[in-house]
Design a protein around this motif. Structure first.
Motif, PDB file in Angstrom:
ATOM      1  N   ASN A 140       0.550  -1.255   0.137  1.00  0.00           N
ATOM      2  CA  ASN A 140      -0.015   0.031   0.039  1.00  0.00           C
ATOM      3  C   ASN A 140       0.747   1.324  -0.050  1.00  0.00           C
ATOM      4  OD1 ASN A 140      -2.584  -1.299  -0.103  1.00  0.00           O
ATOM      5  ND2 ASN A 140      -2.886  -1.275   2.115  1.00  0.00           N
ATOM      6  N   SER A 141       2.169   1.164   0.347  1.00  0.00           N
ATOM      7  CA  SER A 141       2.916   2.341   0.112  1.00  0.00           C
ATOM      8  C   SER A 141       3.705   2.349  -1.192  1.00  0.00           C
ATOM      9  CB  SER A 141       4.122   2.290   1.478  1.00  0.00           C
ATOM     10  OG  SER A 141       3.285   2.311   2.521  1.00  0.00           O
ATOM     11  N   ASN A 142       3.388   1.499  -2.143  1.00  0.00           N
ATOM     12  CA  ASN A 142       3.923   1.421  -3.462  1.00  0.00           C
ATOM     13  C   ASN A 142       5.296   0.897  -3.455  1.00  0.00           C
ATOM     14  OD1 ASN A 142       1.761   2.676  -5.082  1.00  0.00           O
ATOM     15  ND2 ASN A 142       1.995   4.456  -3.723  1.00  0.00           N
ATOM     16  N   VAL A 143       5.573   0.226  -2.418  1.00  0.00           N
ATOM     17  CA  VAL A 143       7.095  -0.365  -2.603  1.00  0.00           C
ATOM     18  C   VAL A 143       7.043  -1.616  -3.144  1.00  0.00           C
ATOM     19  CG1 VAL A 143       8.906  -1.181  -1.024  1.00  0.00           C
ATOM     20  CG2 VAL A 143       7.638   0.858  -0.363  1.00  0.00           C
ATOM     21  N   TYR A 144       8.064  -2.131  -4.142  1.00  0.00           N
ATOM     22  CA  TYR A 144       8.093  -3.527  -4.751  1.00  0.00           C
ATOM     23  C   TYR A 144       7.980  -4.347  -3.891  1.00  0.00           C
ATOM     24  CZ  TYR A 144       9.563  -6.711  -8.366  1.00  0.00           C
ATOM     25  OH  TYR A 144       9.542  -7.599  -9.110  1.00  0.00           O
ATOM     26  N   GLN A 145       7.374  -5.594  -3.950  1.00  0.00           N
ATOM     27  CA  GLN A 145       7.606  -6.670  -2.977  1.00  0.00           C
ATOM     28  C   GLN A 145       8.299  -7.907  -3.594  1.00  0.00           C
ATOM     29  OE1 GLN A 145       5.881  -6.380   0.335  1.00  0.00           O
ATOM     30  NE2 GLN A 145       6.387  -4.328  -0.509  1.00  0.00           N
ATOM     31  N   GLU A 146       8.684  -7.881  -4.706  1.00  0.00           N
ATOM     32  CA  GLU A 146       9.517  -9.123  -5.436  1.00  0.00           C
ATOM     33  C   GLU A 146      10.973  -8.904  -5.530  1.00  0.00           C
ATOM     34  OE1 GLU A 146       6.777  -9.966  -8.534  1.00  0.00           O
ATOM     35  OE2 GLU A 146       5.135 -10.500  -7.336  1.00  0.00           O
ATOM     36  N   ARG A 147      11.599  -8.103  -4.760  1.00  0.00           N
ATOM     37  CA  ARG A 147      13.022  -7.955  -5.194  1.00  0.00           C
ATOM     38  C   ARG A 147      13.900  -9.188  -4.865  1.00  0.00           C
ATOM     39  NH1 ARG A 147      15.307  -2.871  -1.571  1.00  0.00           N
ATOM     40  NH2 ARG A 147      17.181  -3.609  -2.661  1.00  0.00           N
ATOM     41  N   SER A 148      13.423 -10.142  -4.360  1.00  0.00           N
ATOM     42  CA  SER A 148      14.095 -11.332  -4.175  1.00  0.00           C
ATOM     43  C   SER A 148      14.117 -11.837  -5.435  1.00  0.00           C
ATOM     44  CB  SER A 148      13.399 -12.229  -3.062  1.00  0.00           C
ATOM     45  OG  SER A 148      11.993 -12.551  -3.568  1.00  0.00           O
ATOM     46  N   LYS A 149      13.181 -11.864  -6.629  1.00  0.00           N
ATOM     47  CA  LYS A 149      13.427 -12.575  -7.705  1.00  0.00           C
ATOM     48  C   LYS A 149      14.623 -12.016  -8.359  1.00  0.00           C
ATOM     49  CE  LYS A 149       8.404 -13.405  -8.415  1.00  0.00           C
ATOM     50  NZ  LYS A 149       7.047 -12.900  -9.348  1.00  0.00           N
ATOM     51  N   GLY A 150      15.163 -10.722  -8.040  1.00  0.00           N
ATOM     52  CA  GLY A 150      16.191 -10.358  -9.008  1.00  0.00           C
ATOM     53  C   GLY A 150      15.823  -9.653 -10.152  1.00  0.00           C
ATOM     54  N   PRO A 151      16.471  -8.899 -10.946  1.00  0.00           N
ATOM     55  CA  PRO A 151      16.224  -8.392 -12.300  1.00  0.00           C
ATOM     56  C   PRO A 151      15.927  -9.566 -13.287  1.00  0.00           C
ATOM     57  CG  PRO A 151      18.555  -8.289 -11.863  1.00  0.00           C
ATOM     58  CD  PRO A 151      18.220  -8.826 -10.763  1.00  0.00           C
ATOM     59  N   ILE A 152      15.307  -9.116 -14.268  1.00  0.00           N
ATOM     60  CA  ILE A 152      14.870 -10.086 -15.349  1.00  0.00           C
ATOM     61  C   ILE A 152      16.258 -10.618 -16.024  1.00  0.00           C
ATOM     62  CG2 ILE A 152      13.551 -10.137 -17.481  1.00  0.00           C
ATOM     63  CD1 ILE A 152      11.946  -7.809 -16.427  1.00  0.00           C
ATOM     64  N   ARG A 153      16.271 -11.755 -16.318  1.00  0.00           N
ATOM     65  CA  ARG A 153      17.564 -12.153 -16.519  1.00  0.00           C
ATOM     66  C   ARG A 153      17.642 -12.350 -18.186  1.00  0.00           C
ATOM     67  NH1 ARG A 153      15.804 -15.189 -12.330  1.00  0.00           N
ATOM     68  NH2 ARG A 153      17.166 -15.374 -10.504  1.00  0.00           N
ATOM     69  N   GLU A 154      16.549 -11.986 -19.023  1.00  0.00           N
ATOM     70  CA  GLU A 154      16.523 -11.939 -20.242  1.00  0.00           C
ATOM     71  C   GLU A 154      16.666 -10.647 -20.922  1.00  0.00           C
ATOM     72  OE1 GLU A 154      13.635 -14.753 -20.978  1.00  0.00           O
ATOM     73  OE2 GLU A 154      14.711 -16.294 -19.775  1.00  0.00           O
ATOM     74  N   ALA A 169       8.839  -0.661 -10.834  1.00  0.00           N
ATOM     75  CA  ALA A 169       9.283  -1.352  -9.564  1.00  0.00           C
ATOM     76  C   ALA A 169      10.637  -0.615  -8.960  1.00  0.00           C
ATOM     77  CB  ALA A 169      10.036  -2.777  -9.895  1.00  0.00           C
ATOM     78  N   LEU A 170      11.553  -0.215  -9.591  1.00  0.00           N
ATOM     79  CA  LEU A 170      12.684   0.779  -9.387  1.00  0.00           C
ATOM     80  C   LEU A 170      12.348   2.126  -8.984  1.00  0.00           C
ATOM     81  CD1 LEU A 170      15.340  -0.595 -12.016  1.00  0.00           C
ATOM     82  CD2 LEU A 170      15.367  -1.134  -9.477  1.00  0.00           C
ATOM     83  N   HIS A 171      11.400   2.635  -9.481  1.00  0.00           N
ATOM     84  CA  HIS A 171      10.787   4.056  -9.405  1.00  0.00           C
ATOM     85  C   HIS A 171      11.752   4.915 -10.115  1.00  0.00           C
ATOM     86  CE1 HIS A 171       7.543   2.718  -6.927  1.00  0.00           C
ATOM     87  NE2 HIS A 171       8.391   2.026  -6.010  1.00  0.00           N
ATOM     88  N   GLN A 172      12.483   4.534 -11.173  1.00  0.00           N
ATOM     89  CA  GLN A 172      13.517   5.379 -11.701  1.00  0.00           C
ATOM     90  C   GLN A 172      13.279   5.522 -13.247  1.00  0.00           C
ATOM     91  OE1 GLN A 172      16.732   2.808 -10.221  1.00  0.00           O
ATOM     92  NE2 GLN A 172      17.650   4.726  -9.507  1.00  0.00           N
ATOM     93  N   VAL A 173      14.103   6.431 -13.522  1.00  0.00           N
ATOM     94  CA  VAL A 173      14.072   6.782 -15.025  1.00  0.00           C
ATOM     95  C   VAL A 173      15.713   6.672 -15.635  1.00  0.00           C
ATOM     96  CG1 VAL A 173      13.617   8.626 -16.737  1.00  0.00           C
ATOM     97  CG2 VAL A 173      12.118   8.373 -15.049  1.00  0.00           C
ATOM     98  N   PHE A 174      15.813   6.130 -16.832  1.00  0.00           N
ATOM     99  CA  PHE A 174      17.128   5.715 -17.092  1.00  0.00           C
ATOM    100  C   PHE A 174      17.402   6.211 -18.764  1.00  0.00           C
ATOM    101  CE2 PHE A 174      15.989   2.409 -14.425  1.00  0.00           C
ATOM    102  CZ  PHE A 174      17.036   2.699 -13.533  1.00  0.00           C
TER     103      PHE A 174
END
Length: 577
Positions: A147-161, A203-208
């Protein structure tokens, strides 16, 4: 938000009250005893049966009345929200049927070896290649953020492909790919005039900002704090980027903050505008500068405008790009209450290409009050002039759209089914050949094989997208095959009957009058006489219809052909019967 303390001075009290009202306009909150306690909304973009959280009262009930009384008691201004206009009852299906269909769906695009996850964005690089951003195996569900808009699946790591693919515009083959082991939940992608690639990750709340084609795999510029949503120097689920020719750029910040921020080319903030307005439905004339998820951005260079897809208000808002002042908005009842993306083309005096989405009111199952299509809107008249969809049918969950500058080609990114669609304007569309259908079908029949992603950056391993030929194409192909088979069978039967007739005739006495009559009758029932019909055109280099004609009409065909060759051909044909 802290509980109001009566010992604080009146200015703090006023600030608290203003904050209360801002939160109410944002999401509709439950209020307690002059002390607003708010629960933030975790918005998902996957289409569910509900658009917002359950059991959240929006501007109703005693709590709302208490807030208004409190606002009046301290002299605060009343909110100037317009009443929702009473729209005339519109038969959506009837009105949609009146719209022209000016774009033709390309069934065989992209090539079937292109494997995709949920496709979130589409754009073009400087070479004209189609660039898509997709999530591979990641799904945005109701539990992805708290509910605070924090990503809950960091344990999965970044997408590998690889998450970014460059597709050849004609064939759809993958020309290049990059973006593995970096992103967590891809969302927006755009490419600037210098071919730099701008992406957002919710998920990162970022712009690149990446160099052309992601060279080196490292961003040239990063804005926001990884996994930490916020307001000051931060984002909360940013959705899109648009870049001016002078390299200044805009960020739509996005699902939570509902604002647009303008930056210099060095990443310094210049302007910020926008307020959150989760009204739950669209307005005919909604308040300017209010957003319910600014979901996509596009530029209108001729008018120096920046336009934003105001997703949950079902409209496009346009602003002057130099100062953020409101210019105009675009909405149509056929689009409905949700507008996911739009793209601009200067073709035909300026057009917006729009994709909407399925509608679901707060706590109510979706209805069929709107149809999910792509639309072309004239910016001068604000009228819809055409619609488009896969095989002239509806989309399910379109998420982004891109159109070429000449307006000839449109590409639509879809979340589920996980696809990228191509449409070509009727004025340049070519009918699909039978050979293309055969190639497409044979490619589908081959079993898919796994690809080793560690070998090369160009190897892709993502969820496969299947494409199906239209019913009309299948019917035409079936009729052609039926005609060919019937012709083949008829030729074989006639050849066999002719052979048997010749054998019966040869057994009669040569002097018998019946022999001559049967021979004459046998010769006249075949279109090319008793000889093999190949000889009529294979005597020369190749078949020329003019070679069969003289000034007086048809020439007599060669009557000296050998029956042995005809019998040999009949035998070879019978082997395939």
């Amino acid at each position: 938000m802290s509980r109001f303390n009566k010992k604080n001075d009146i200015s703090n009290y006023n600030n608290c009250v203003r904050s209360c009202y801002n939160y109410l306009a944002l999401i509709g909150v439950l209020l307690c005893c002059g002390c607003p306690l708010t629960a933030s909304i975790a918005v998902t973009e996957n289409v569910d049966n509900q658009r917002y959280l359950q059991n959240v009262a929006i501007a109703s009930g005693s709590n709302s009345d208490r807030l208004h009384q409190m606002l009046k008691g301290v002299g605060a201004a009343e909110p100037n929200w317009p009443q929702r206009a009473k729209q005339e009852v519109t038969d959506v299906k009837t009105e949609m049927a009146k719209l022209n269909t000016t774009y033709v769906y390309q069934n065989a695009w992209p090539a079937n070896n292109v494997k995709l996850g949920a496709v979130t964005a589409v754009s073009f690089d400087k070479a004209g290649n189609v660039v898509v951003f997709h999530r591979v195996d990641r799904i945005w569900s109701q539990t992805t953020f708290n509910n605070s808009n924090v990503y809950q699946e960091r344990s999965k790591g970044p997408i590998r492909e690889n998450t970014v693919l460059g597709l050849e515009p004609e064939s759809g083959k993958v020309l290049y790919s990059w973006g593995k082991n970096f992103f967590y939940m891809p969302h927006g992608l755009s490419i600037d005039p210098e071919d730099n690639v701008w992406v957002t990750d919710v998920a990162l709340h970022q712009v690149f900002k990446f160099p052309p084609r992601g060279a080196g795999g490292k961003p040239l510029l990063t804005l926001g704090s990884a996994f930490h949503p916020g307001i000051k120097n931060k984002f909360c689920k940013p959705t899109a980027v648009a870049v001016l020719n002078n390299a200044d750029f805009f960020v739509a910040d996005g699902y939570c903050n509902a604002r647009i921020i303008k930056y210099s080319k060095h990443g310094e903030q210049i302007l910020v505008w926008g307020q959150n307005s989760f009204a739950g439905f669209s307005y005919d004339v909604a308040p300017p500068n209010f957003f319910a998820i600014p979901h996509a951005l596009t530029l209108v260079p001729e008018l120096e405008l920046l336009c934003a897809a105001d997703r949950e208000n079902g409209r496009v808002q346009c602003f002057y790009s130099n100062n953020g002042t409101f210019h105009s908005q675009y909405h149509n009842p056929l689009i409905g209450d949700r507008l996911f993306s739009m793209a601009y083309t200067p073709a035909a005096g300026g057009e917006l290409v729009i994709v909407n989405g399925p509608t679901a009111e707060l706590g109510v199952a979706p209805t069929d009050s709107n149809l999910v299509y792509g639309f072309v809107m004239n910016m001068r008249t604000k009228q819809l002039i055409s619609k488009f969809g896969p095989n002239n049918l509806q989309f399910e969950n379109p998420h982004d759209v891109a159109v070429t500058e000449d307006g000839n080609c449109i590409y639509v990114a879809e979340l589920n089914p996980m696809r990228i669609h191509k449409f070509v304007h009727k004025s340049i569309s070519k009918p699909m050949s039978l050979s293309a259908l055969k190639t497409n079908s044979s490619a589908k029949s081959e079993p898919a094989t796994a690809t080793n992603m560690s070998e090369t950056i160009n190897n892709i391993d993502q969820t496969q997208t299947a494409h199906h030929p239209s019913g009309k194409a299948i019917m035409v192909a079936s009729m052609m095959l039926l005609f060919a088979g019937s012709t083949f069978a008829l030729a074989l039967i006639m050849a066999r009957r002719r052979k048997r007739g010749n054998q019966a005739i040869s057994s009669m006495p040569p002097s018998d009058l019946v022999y001559r009559q049967l021979a004459a009758s046998n010769q006249s029932c075949l279109p090319f006489g008793t000889h093999n019909r190949r000889h009529a055109w294979e005597k020369t280099e190749g078949f020329k219809l003019g070679g069969l004609l003289d000034r007086n009409g048809f020439e007599k065909l060669d009557q000296n052909a050998s029956d042995e060759e005809q019998e040999q051909e009949t035998t070879s044909l019978s082997q395939y019967a």
